[in-house]
Write a protein that holds these residues in place. Structure first.
Motif, PDB file in Angstrom:
ATOM      1  N   LEU A 192      42.834  26.599  50.378  1.00 44.64           N
ATOM      2  CA  LEU A 192      41.398  26.857  50.386  1.00 44.64           C
ATOM      3  C   LEU A 192      40.906  27.244  51.783  1.00 44.64           C
ATOM      4  CD1 LEU A 192      40.384  23.903  48.059  1.00 44.64           C
ATOM      5  CD2 LEU A 192      39.880  26.315  47.588  1.00 44.64           C
ATOM      6  N   GLN A 193      41.396  26.563  52.788  1.00 44.85           N
ATOM      7  CA  GLN A 193      40.936  26.824  54.152  1.00 44.85           C
ATOM      8  C   GLN A 193      41.387  28.192  54.662  1.00 44.85           C
ATOM      9  OE1 GLN A 193      42.580  23.382  56.107  1.00 44.85           O
ATOM     10  NE2 GLN A 193      40.707  22.152  55.846  1.00 44.85           N
ATOM     11  N   VAL A 194      42.599  28.598  54.285  1.00 48.22           N
ATOM     12  CA  VAL A 194      43.153  29.846  54.819  1.00 48.22           C
ATOM     13  C   VAL A 194      42.717  31.063  53.997  1.00 48.22           C
ATOM     14  CG1 VAL A 194      45.303  31.105  55.274  1.00 48.22           C
ATOM     15  CG2 VAL A 194      45.117  28.680  55.853  1.00 48.22           C
ATOM     16  N   TRP A 195      42.665  30.940  52.655  1.00 47.73           N
ATOM     17  CA  TRP A 195      42.527  32.130  51.822  1.00 47.73           C
ATOM     18  C   TRP A 195      41.254  32.210  50.984  1.00 47.73           C
ATOM     19  CZ3 TRP A 195      45.101  36.257  52.778  1.00 47.73           C
ATOM     20  CH2 TRP A 195      46.383  36.196  53.347  1.00 47.73           C
ATOM     21  N   LEU A 196      40.408  31.170  50.960  1.00 45.15           N
ATOM     22  CA  LEU A 196      39.191  31.269  50.151  1.00 45.15           C
ATOM     23  C   LEU A 196      38.215  32.290  50.730  1.00 45.15           C
ATOM     24  CD1 LEU A 196      37.513  30.442  47.764  1.00 45.15           C
ATOM     25  CD2 LEU A 196      36.650  28.479  49.081  1.00 45.15           C
ATOM     26  N   GLN A 197      38.033  32.260  52.043  1.00 39.30           N
ATOM     27  CA  GLN A 197      37.105  33.222  52.657  1.00 39.30           C
ATOM     28  C   GLN A 197      37.568  34.670  52.464  1.00 39.30           C
ATOM     29  OE1 GLN A 197      34.009  32.655  53.990  1.00 39.30           O
ATOM     30  NE2 GLN A 197      33.969  34.902  53.917  1.00 39.30           N
ATOM     31  N   PRO A 198      38.853  35.018  52.707  1.00 41.77           N
ATOM     32  CA  PRO A 198      39.283  36.394  52.401  1.00 41.77           C
ATOM     33  C   PRO A 198      39.043  36.777  50.941  1.00 41.77           C
ATOM     34  CG  PRO A 198      40.904  35.328  53.791  1.00 41.77           C
ATOM     35  CD  PRO A 198      39.915  34.269  53.410  1.00 41.77           C
ATOM     36  N   LEU A 199      39.216  35.817  50.021  1.00 44.68           N
ATOM     37  CA  LEU A 199      38.962  36.108  48.610  1.00 44.68           C
ATOM     38  C   LEU A 199      37.487  36.419  48.380  1.00 44.68           C
ATOM     39  CD1 LEU A 199      39.825  36.186  45.622  1.00 44.68           C
ATOM     40  CD2 LEU A 199      39.488  33.716  45.546  1.00 44.68           C
ATOM     41  N   ILE A 200      36.614  35.654  49.014  1.00 47.15           N
ATOM     42  CA  ILE A 200      35.180  35.916  48.870  1.00 47.15           C
ATOM     43  C   ILE A 200      34.823  37.277  49.456  1.00 47.15           C
ATOM     44  CG2 ILE A 200      32.893  35.137  49.598  1.00 47.15           C
ATOM     45  CD1 ILE A 200      33.931  32.257  49.449  1.00 47.15           C
ATOM     46  N   ASP A 201      35.425  37.625  50.585  1.00 47.51           N
ATOM     47  CA  ASP A 201      35.155  38.919  51.204  1.00 47.51           C
ATOM     48  C   ASP A 201      35.547  40.077  50.303  1.00 47.51           C
ATOM     49  OD1 ASP A 201      34.268  37.527  53.408  1.00 47.51           O
ATOM     50  OD2 ASP A 201      36.148  37.758  54.545  1.00 47.51           O
ATOM     51  N   ASP A 202      36.598  39.894  49.489  1.00 43.13           N
ATOM     52  CA  ASP A 202      37.096  40.971  48.615  1.00 43.13           C
ATOM     53  C   ASP A 202      36.565  40.875  47.193  1.00 43.13           C
ATOM     54  OD1 ASP A 202      38.591  41.893  50.742  1.00 43.13           O
ATOM     55  OD2 ASP A 202      40.425  40.852  50.120  1.00 43.13           O
ATOM     56  N   TYR A 203      35.666  39.937  46.932  1.00 36.87           N
ATOM     57  CA  TYR A 203      35.316  39.610  45.552  1.00 36.87           C
ATOM     58  C   TYR A 203      34.697  40.800  44.818  1.00 36.87           C
ATOM     59  CZ  TYR A 203      34.529  36.338  41.758  1.00 36.87           C
ATOM     60  OH  TYR A 203      34.586  35.675  40.557  1.00 36.87           O
ATOM     61  N   SER A 204      33.807  41.526  45.472  1.00 34.20           N
ATOM     62  CA  SER A 204      33.178  42.664  44.799  1.00 34.20           C
ATOM     63  C   SER A 204      34.209  43.745  44.487  1.00 34.20           C
ATOM     64  CB  SER A 204      32.056  43.232  45.662  1.00 34.20           C
ATOM     65  OG  SER A 204      32.571  43.656  46.920  1.00 34.20           O
ATOM     66  N   TRP A 205      35.168  43.973  45.393  1.00 35.84           N
ATOM     67  CA  TRP A 205      36.228  44.948  45.140  1.00 35.84           C
ATOM     68  C   TRP A 205      37.123  44.505  43.980  1.00 35.84           C
ATOM     69  CZ3 TRP A 205      37.772  49.697  47.002  1.00 35.84           C
ATOM     70  CH2 TRP A 205      36.968  50.261  48.001  1.00 35.84           C
ATOM     71  N   LEU A 206      37.419  43.226  43.922  1.00 31.51           N
ATOM     72  CA  LEU A 206      38.257  42.711  42.837  1.00 31.51           C
ATOM     73  C   LEU A 206      37.589  42.915  41.482  1.00 31.51           C
ATOM     74  CD1 LEU A 206      39.473  39.386  44.481  1.00 31.51           C
ATOM     75  CD2 LEU A 206      40.894  41.374  43.966  1.00 31.51           C
ATOM     76  N   GLN A 207      36.289  42.685  41.422  1.00 28.31           N
ATOM     77  CA  GLN A 207      35.584  42.827  40.155  1.00 28.31           C
ATOM     78  C   GLN A 207      35.482  44.285  39.712  1.00 28.31           C
ATOM     79  OE1 GLN A 207      32.157  39.782  39.596  1.00 28.31           O
ATOM     80  NE2 GLN A 207      32.178  40.202  41.792  1.00 28.31           N
ATOM     81  N   CYS A 208      35.398  45.201  40.679  1.00 25.31           N
ATOM     82  CA  CYS A 208      35.201  46.611  40.346  1.00 25.31           C
ATOM     83  C   CYS A 208      36.509  47.381  40.201  1.00 25.31           C
ATOM     84  CB  CYS A 208      34.329  47.284  41.416  1.00 25.31           C
ATOM     85  SG  CYS A 208      32.680  46.591  41.557  1.00 25.31           S
ATOM     86  N   SER A 209      37.510  47.021  40.982  1.00 31.09           N
ATOM     87  CA  SER A 209      38.699  47.871  41.092  1.00 31.09           C
ATOM     88  C   SER A 209      39.949  47.290  40.463  1.00 31.09           C
ATOM     89  CB  SER A 209      38.983  48.174  42.574  1.00 31.09           C
ATOM     90  OG  SER A 209      37.858  48.755  43.198  1.00 31.09           O
TER      91      SER A 209
END
Length: 527
Positions: free
Chosen positions: A431-448
């Motif tokens: 959670l500490q290492v990869w949650l923030q990168p996941l949030i940063d990419d969240y809109s791309w993940l939903q669209c692409s």
């Protein structure tokens, strides 16, 4: 003879039975189904019936197969009742008559009820007029097969018949009886193979199940030449479907005997067990380095399904599989780290995006395999320790990096489903290492990303947070709370996890209630 006359003085009616003929011209015993069909349709073969005293033999059916040699084609006849005996040749009496007369016939119980008729078949091998031995088979459904055979042929081919026909202190018996015969049809065919110069050639175009039946009977009769011919046939012919298990079970029973089953066993087993790991590693490497989209996709599906089917193996191959898979994971992570480093520079190669996509797709495939093998906990720890990769993540354009967050999302889903059970420190580190990168990419993940399921991922993240100690839950969820207020739909919605944490903290403080109960009980005991 008295035993050859039918009951009530009526003339014997001998019916020729349909027989199976192989393409090579070898005539074998009719199957029980064909026999009963013939008995139920008495007019079907009316042109083969012969009336009289039963002293005329039905003509052999050589018109069915001109290639059948007369000296090796057995003549087959049947009599419809237990007392109707097969006819003898007109030129000389035969020992079979005496043996058949001595064969026990069931008598009516109390003279009130007729016994069930016994369907009798007469089979002659070689030159019928020179046969000097009768073999009686008593099989299922009242079928009795009487074979006119030659003593020297059977003794030369079969250890069973050689022992039974040994003279000993008296003359050799004129008849050999085999009772409770489960497969009379195959017994007759196996005896017929004793008259063949090369049994292997007679087995051509036979089915694997039938050859297994022949081999079983040949082994019981001590017909070693036939067993070896069957093994040679089975070694050369393909095995389809369940045939492989049946063949393996049959040949394993022969391992303790000197039949030479090693060539067959080499088809299904290897003496070089150390090559398993190298072979699997080679397969994994070929798949992971493939650049053809369709070929890589189909082979990944194939290997994933095969490993899923073999996930229950406990013979040591699972250890080989684990070592190979984690070696592949480390290779993919190393390549991905180099690609991220290359992409963080201004003059990165044009194809770096595709290469990053290929490596992340490879890692996702490996994660699916690890999940099926129930050995994914180590990869969660491995991914959680990729701090350098996570630090490079914000330096790349979202179009290059967002597929990496698919790996993080899959791990959260796996933890939420209970497919992987990493330690508390590993879950917190993830959670500490990869949650923030996941949030940063969240809109791309939903669209692409077509395979991205936001509800499933959000539930997995929330469940992962709720497995932590309450203080860590508070820290993570309050941090998410602030981000969601800024990003809205571009941030995972962890509302359900937040509600559970809220109830644990404010509505049902379990620890405080327990401590209060302990204090109250202590005060009562002291008073």
């Amino acid at each position: 003879m008295e035993g050859s006359r039918p009951r009530r003085g009526s003339p014997a009616r001998v019916r020729t039975v349909p027989i199976a003929v192989t393409p090579e011209g070898f005539w074998c015993c009719p199957s029980p189904a064909a026999l009963h069909k013939s008995l139920k349709n008495p007019h079907h073969h009316h042109h083969h019936h012969h009336a009289g005293g039963g002293n005329k033999q039905a003509p052999p059916q050589q018109n069915k197969t001109p290639s059948a040699p007369p000296s090796k084609a057995p003549s087959v006849q049947t009599a419809p009742s237990v007392t109707d005996e097969p006819p003898a040749p007109a030129d000389e009496p035969r020992p079979q008559e005496q043996a058949a007369a001595e064969a026990p016939a069931p008598a009516p119980a109390g003279g009130q009820q007729e016994p069930q008729p016994q369907h009798k078949i007469c089979v002659g091998f070689g030159r019928p007029e020179t046969s000097d031995l009768t073999v009686m088979l008593y099989g299922k459904e009242g079928i009795a097969v009487r074979m006119g055979v030659h003593r020297d042929v059977l003794c030369r081919s079969s250890a069973f018949f050689a022992a039974r026909l040994a003279g000993g202190h008296g003359p050799p018996p004129p008849c050999v009886e085999i009772h409770d015969c489960d497969d009379a049809e195959i017994y007759v065919e196996t005896v017929g193979l004793m008259y063949c110069d090369e049994a292997k050639h007679r087995l051509l175009k036979q089915s694997v199940p039938r050859v297994l039946r022949i081999m079983k009977v040949a082994e019981v009769l001590g017909f070693h030449g036939c067993v070896k011919s069957c093994l040679e046939y089975l070694e050369a012919v393909p095995w389809v479907g369940e045939e492989e298990d049946n063949v393996v079970a049959s040949i394993r029973r022969l391992q303790s005997k000197d039949y030479g089953v090693s060539p067959l066993l080499r088809r299904i087993s290897s003496e070089n067990l150390n090559s398993l790991g190298d072979t699997l590693a080679n397969i994994m490497e070929m798949v992971l380095t493939s650049t053809d989209d369709r070929g890589r996709r189909e082979m990944k599906t194939l290997v994933l399904n095969l490993l899923k089917d073999s996930s229950h193996c406990t013979d040591g191959s699972s250890d080989i599989c684990s070592e190979t898979l984690y070696s592949s994971c480390r290779g993919c992570l190393d390549r991905l780290h180099r690609l991220f480093t290359e992409a963080s520079e201004e003059d990165y190669a044009v194809n770096v995006t595709r290469r990053i996509t290929l490596e992340t797709d490879n890692l996702l495939w490996l994660v699916e395999i690890l999940v099926t093998q129930r050995i994914c906990d180590g990869f969660v720890a491995m991914w959680s320790s990729q701090t350098e990769l996570a630090e490079l993540h914000p330096k790349l354009p979202a179009a290059l990096r967002y597929t990496v967050s698919c790996i993080t999302a899959r791990l959260f889903v796996g933890i939420g489903r209970g497919e992987m059970l990493p330690s508390k420190n590993t879950r917190l580190s993830l959670l500490q290492v990869w949650l923030q990168p996941l949030i940063d990419d969240y809109s791309w993940l939903q669209c692409s990303c077509r395979s991205f399921d936001s509800k499933l991922v959000e539930d997995g993240i929330g469940q992962t947070i709720l497995t932590l100690p309450l203080e860590d839950q508070r820290s993570m969820l309050l941090s998410w709370f602030g981000r969601f207020l800024k990003l809205g739909d571009n941030c995972p919605n962890l509302q359900r996890a937040f509600e559970v944490w809220w109830r644990r903290t404010f509505v049902r403080p379990y620890v405080n209630e327990a401590e209060a109960g302990n204090v109250l009980s202590s005060d009562r005991s002291s008073s």
